[in-house]
Design an enzyme around this catalytic site. Structure first.
Site, PDB file in Angstrom:
ATOM      1  N   ASN A 183       6.267  -0.162  -3.456  1.00 29.97           N
ATOM      2  CA  ASN A 183       4.969  -0.667  -3.889  1.00 29.97           C
ATOM      3  C   ASN A 183       5.182  -2.038  -4.516  1.00 29.97           C
ATOM      4  O   ASN A 183       5.619  -2.150  -5.664  1.00 29.97           O
ATOM      5  CB  ASN A 183       4.325   0.297  -4.887  1.00 29.97           C
ATOM      6  CG  ASN A 183       3.880   1.589  -4.236  1.00 29.97           C
ATOM      7  OD1 ASN A 183       2.849   1.640  -3.581  1.00 29.97           O
ATOM      8  ND2 ASN A 183       4.689   2.636  -4.405  1.00 29.97           N
ATOM      9  N   GLU A 184       4.889  -3.073  -3.760  1.00 29.38           N
ATOM     10  CA  GLU A 184       5.131  -4.438  -4.194  1.00 29.38           C
ATOM     11  C   GLU A 184       4.043  -4.888  -5.177  1.00 29.38           C
ATOM     12  O   GLU A 184       2.997  -4.257  -5.297  1.00 29.38           O
ATOM     13  CB  GLU A 184       5.135  -5.373  -2.969  1.00 29.38           C
ATOM     14  CG  GLU A 184       6.147  -4.998  -1.904  1.00 29.38           C
ATOM     15  CD  GLU A 184       7.569  -5.223  -2.353  1.00 29.38           C
ATOM     16  OE1 GLU A 184       7.972  -6.387  -2.464  1.00 29.38           O
ATOM     17  OE2 GLU A 184       8.285  -4.235  -2.610  1.00 29.38           O
ATOM     18  N   PRO A 185       4.282  -5.999  -5.904  1.00 32.70           N
ATOM     19  CA  PRO A 185       3.238  -6.535  -6.775  1.00 32.70           C
ATOM     20  C   PRO A 185       1.919  -6.708  -6.021  1.00 32.70           C
ATOM     21  O   PRO A 185       1.899  -7.201  -4.887  1.00 32.70           O
ATOM     22  CB  PRO A 185       3.812  -7.890  -7.201  1.00 32.70           C
ATOM     23  CG  PRO A 185       5.288  -7.668  -7.192  1.00 32.70           C
ATOM     24  CD  PRO A 185       5.537  -6.749  -6.022  1.00 32.70           C
ATOM     25  N   SER A 187       0.045  -3.923  -5.615  1.00 33.35           N
ATOM     26  CA  SER A 187      -0.298  -2.536  -5.294  1.00 33.35           C
ATOM     27  C   SER A 187      -1.201  -1.969  -6.389  1.00 33.35           C
ATOM     28  O   SER A 187      -0.930  -2.133  -7.569  1.00 33.35           O
ATOM     29  CB  SER A 187       0.970  -1.678  -5.171  1.00 33.35           C
ATOM     30  OG  SER A 187       1.804  -2.150  -4.140  1.00 33.35           O
ATOM     31  N   ASP A 199       8.329  -7.843  -0.068  1.00 37.20           N
ATOM     32  CA  ASP A 199       8.571  -9.139  -0.704  1.00 37.20           C
ATOM     33  C   ASP A 199       9.998  -9.605  -0.378  1.00 37.20           C
ATOM     34  O   ASP A 199      10.905  -8.794  -0.196  1.00 37.20           O
ATOM     35  CB  ASP A 199       8.403  -8.990  -2.228  1.00 37.20           C
ATOM     36  CG  ASP A 199       8.580 -10.299  -2.963  1.00 37.20           C
ATOM     37  OD1 ASP A 199       9.740 -10.646  -3.257  1.00 37.20           O
ATOM     38  OD2 ASP A 199       7.567 -10.962  -3.237  1.00 37.20           O
TER      39      ASP A 199
END
Length: 663
Positions: A183-185, A187, A199
């Site tokens: 879960n990347e920034p 999310s 990322d």
């Protein structure tokens, strides 16, 4: 033989009551800034055992109830110590996993059916293949599913989790940008299992898990934030100072989708398990006076005054009683009697760290100098993990030691061969071919055959192909040549340049082999040969690829063996730790600071530039776009600027060191 002594280096000498409070009242006091329950352990193994205890208890409870124990598992390297402990309990203590169901937290996308580097294969190799889990109880997203069917696949994956009653324990690592699973920034709190674009920083971290040069796929199918938060218990694991900044933001910062891990603050049974290095930026560790009454050591007072200078914008000698009182440091006024007394004490402490004589000034009073005047000249060994860390990290000090007449040896611990681009090999091969033709030496059939073989391999080489041993040897020779050139530039005789080629590095891949007794014995043989009065060793344990830590472990293990053997030379030896291109010592930890003039800084830059293969074309420069000489200069300028702001002498640049005392 102790092969992990770096894990026991606690530079701040943190009191036990700070990281392991005795009572619930003490805990509530020192953790007032923390929004997720956090347990700090002095050793990684201790933290891993605490998680394994919780998992073992849950498995046995479910076995007693005749139910499945459902685990959600990540694949990051930080989870390996936990998996190793669980495997040990299975093999030695007969812990059974027959009732365990595992859901893999994420899978790379898109994968071919026969790929080796899938997340689930990594999880199998590190854990699942070593326990008695039923293969039918292992579930994972499918990275080879057609893209137009991913959404439905994710819905069914969520449904499968619910069919087992949800996840009992979720075990996660954390990425340097705060991602959990993948879960990347950005999310959201309500996100469910889905496909997500990775990322660049995450992909770079994941190359360590791959263990090969094969590129990480651009996307991933991941459990969502809401999926993870539905777990009944969550453990977030992090080790090492490279994770300290993101851990502080996750635990003490605000909830934000810019740091997905911060959503764990909303869970009623989430726990963070970290070691002291990963905890090094938490308020209770770095600014304990903000959460409790302190037992004031010289180092803690220095740390507090530097902090006070930074928030007031004043140099040390201008701090007032009012500054102390308004910022929670009234205890120091009671201890020292006045701001002036505390100010002058710390000002003098910092002033005494500055020296232009890193090897000690002969025939001088060394009472307030960081190094001894005698013996002179000293025998010095500078251990360099890669063939350029010596000049990047301490090039100015290295040059100063030589100029001041000391016998300086440089020991390059690894070949650095995987950090050389193929174009460098091609360039050298062209030179060899031209040289042979020019001097009519191409009649040697063996040379011509080898040249053709290497040339054909490079022409056909794919991105994920491993180099042949011949190519790795050539790359190693290129780095040796550059290191010798840099040493010659710094007037170090070539008979004092040592290439140790520690075996752990020679895996041919990013992921290295375990460091063993064989590596330690190579280092120990050099120590016994030189019998140094000074040793310089890498203290930059947060380097992205872990080589520095293993190299330093080898040196410290060799020193430890010499100490146990009672070797006389060690009693007259001091060990200084430097940092490299990635970070600098916190000022409270600096015990020797060597200033550089503009001319000396330029000479340091030129010695770094001798390592031509590590300029723009180096494969592992990382996400920082600055070249190594730029990183080094920026760091050295920043250290000098900090001393200047504190009201001390103003220099062009400075290199900082911390003394290591054998445990």
């Amino acid at each position: 033989m102790k092969l992990n002594l770096t894990s026991e280096i606690v530079l701040n000498k943190v009191p036990v009551e700070i990281y392991s409070p005795k009572t619930a009242v003490d805990r509530s006091e020192i953790t007032r800034c923390e929004k997720i329950p956090t347990d700090i352990f002095p050793k990684i193994e201790d933290g891993a055992k605490s998680i394994a205890d919780a998992i073992e208890n849950e498995i046995k409870t479910k076995q007693h109830e005749g139910k499945f124990c459902v685990l959600g598992l990540g694949t990051g390297l930080s989870l390996s110590p936990v998996y190793e402990e669980l495997i040990h309990r299975h093999k030695v203590k007969k812990l059974s996993f027959h009732n365990v169901v595992v859901f893999n937290a994420y899978e790379y996308f898109q994968l071919s059916k026969d790929t080796r580097n899938s997340a689930i294969n990594q999880l199998r190799e590190r854990f699942l293949n070593h326990i008695d889990i039923n293969p039918q109880n292992i579930f994972t997203p499918d990275g080879s599913v057609a893209q137009d069917k991913v959404q439905e696949h994710c819905r069914l994956y969520e449904q499968r989790i619910e069919s087992f009653g949800g996840i009992d324990i979720m075990l996660l690592g954390i990425g340097r940008i705060g991602n959990i699973a993948t879960n990347e920034p950005g999310s959201g709190l309500t996100s469910t299992s889905r496909i997500i674009l990775l990322d660049q920083v995450s992909r770079q971290e994941m190359t360590m898990s791959f263990g090969t040069s094969e590129p990480v796929p651009p996307c991933s199918i991941t459990m969502g934030i809401s999926t993870i938060l539905r777990s009944r218990k969550i453990y977030l694991v992090a080790w090492g100072e490279e994770k300290a900044e993101i851990i502080q933001k996750t635990i003490e910062g605000k909830i934000t989708d810019a740091i997905p891990a911060s959503f764990l603050q909303t869970h009623n049974d989430a726990h963070v398990i970290i070691d002291l290095s990963a905890a090094s930026q938490l308020t209770r560790i770095v600014h304990p006076w903000l959460v409790k009454s302190c037992e004031w050591t010289d180092k803690l007072v220095r740390s507090a005054l530097v902090w006070l200078c930074q928030i007031t914008g004043k140099p040390i000698l201008k701090l007032t009683n009012k500054d102390y009182n308004e910022n929670g440091l009234s205890e120091l006024l009671a201890l020292y009697g006045s701001a002036y007394n505390a100010n002058i004490k710390i000002f003098n402490d910092l002033q005494h760290t500055i020296t232009g004589w890193p090897g000690g000034k002969p025939n001088a009073d060394d009472t307030y100098r960081p190094e001894r005047a005698t013996p002179y000249p000293k025998r010095v060994i500078v251990f360099s993990p890669h063939p350029d860390d010596d000049v990047i990290s301490m090039g100015g000090t290295l040059r100063r030691l030589v100029q001041q007449g000391h016998e300086v040896h440089v020991a390059y611990e690894t070949s650095g061969n995987i950090a050389v681009g193929d174009e460098e090999v091609t360039r050298f091969m062209h030179f060899i071919n031209g040289f042979n033709q020019l001097f009519d030496n191409d009649k040697d059939e063996t040379i011509r055959k080898k040249y053709k073989e290497i040339k054909q391999f490079l022409m056909k080489k794919k991105e994920d192909d491993l180099d042949t041993r011949d190519i790795l040897t050539i790359k190693g020779l290129i780095r040796r040549g550059e290191a010798r050139t840099a040493c010659t530039f710094n007037n170090i005789p070539l008979d004092r340049v040592h290439f140790l080629d520690l075996p752990f590095y020679e895996s041919g891949t990013i992921e290295k082999l375990p460091m063993t007794e064989k590596d330690v014995n190579i280092v120990r043989a050099l120590l016994r040969k030189v019998k140094p009065h000074q040793i310089y060793v890498a203290g930059d344990l947060a380097d992205p690829h872990g080589t520095h830590r293993k190299c330093t472990d080898a040196v410290l293990a060799a020193i430890d063996l010499e100490k146990e053997a009672g070797e006389a030379w060690l009693k007259d030896c001091r060990i200084w730790m430097y940092r490299g291109a990635w970070a600098e010592w916190e000022i409270e930890n600096i015990e020797m600071c060597v200033p550089m003039s503009p001319e000396e800084l330029r000479a340091k830059r030129n010695s770094i530039l001798k390592h031509q293969s590590q300029m723009e074309s180096a494969p592992f420069l990382g996400s920082d776009e600055r070249l190594f000489w730029q990183r080094a200069e920026d760091r050295n300028h920043a250290t000098a600027a900090l001393y200047d702001r504190l009201g001390l002498a103003c220099y062009e640049a400075m290199e900082a060191f911390k003394e290591y005392k054998p445990l």
